[in-house]
Design an enzyme around this catalytic site. Structure first.
Site, mmCIF file in Angstrom:
data_model
loop_
_atom_site.group_PDB
_atom_site.id
_atom_site.type_symbol
_atom_site.label_atom_id
_atom_site.label_comp_id
_atom_site.label_asym_id
_atom_site.label_seq_id
_atom_site.Cartn_x
_atom_site.Cartn_y
_atom_site.Cartn_z
ATOM 1 C CD GLU A 107 12.766 -3.021 -18.914
ATOM 2 O OE1 GLU A 107 11.977 -3.932 -19.218
ATOM 3 O OE2 GLU A 107 13.376 -2.355 -19.775
ATOM 4 C CG ASP A 121 1.036 9.139 -3.076
ATOM 5 O OD1 ASP A 121 -0.117 9.617 -3.119
ATOM 6 O OD2 ASP A 121 1.358 8.229 -2.302
#
Length: 152
Positions: A107, A121
């Site tokens: 995680e 991005d």
């Protein structure tokens, strides 16, 4: 016969213990890009706020991404950024906490990776040279194997 190699590790016999995992990584970029993030001048919006939210969501969605990962009960996920003065990278630290029979390393690692990918991005229109690097488990505690701390 067909050999089946992949299987989730059985954890039903293991004790629930309080666990913590911390992962780190970096995204390298032009110093100007770091500056622009710092000043909030990336056209797509507030890069670090979004990257932080993405990392937290990704940590919670880890079992859906990594095939042999058990769903775990996360009680806390923190994603933090360190931006050096006039540096050419952002360091990402993700800390996952919870109670369970298995650790939260995946995680934490997924949180770092997805935070880095979100930064990538959002900044790719201004910088194609970015490199995500050095994603690693920095420390973990809880469970049978005790405390692990990475060597620098």
């Amino acid at each position: 016969g067909i050999m089946k190699r992949e299987r989730m590790v059985g954890v039903t016999q293991k004790q629930d213990t309080e666990r913590l995992a911390m992962a780190k990584g970096k995204i390298r970029m032009k110093p100007e890009t770091v500056e622009r993030i710092h000043r909030g001048e990336i056209p797509k919006g507030d890069v670090l706020t979004l990257a932080q939210a993405a990392g937290i969501m990704a940590a919670k969605g880890t079992p859906g991404l990594i095939p042999l990962c058990h769903p775990v009960l996360l009680t806390n996920v923190m994603v933090e950024f360190a931006i050096p003065e006039s540096g050419d990278f952002i360091e990402i630290t993700a800390t996952t906490k919870g109670v369970g029979k298995t650790g939260f390393e995946m995680e934490a690692l997924v949180a770092v990776a997805v935070s880095a990918l979100t930064i990538y991005d959002m900044c790719k229109p201004v910088d194609e040279s970015m490199i995500i690097e050095g994603i690693h488990l920095a420390r973990k505690s809880g469970g049978k194997s005790g405390v692990y701390v990475a060597k620098d």
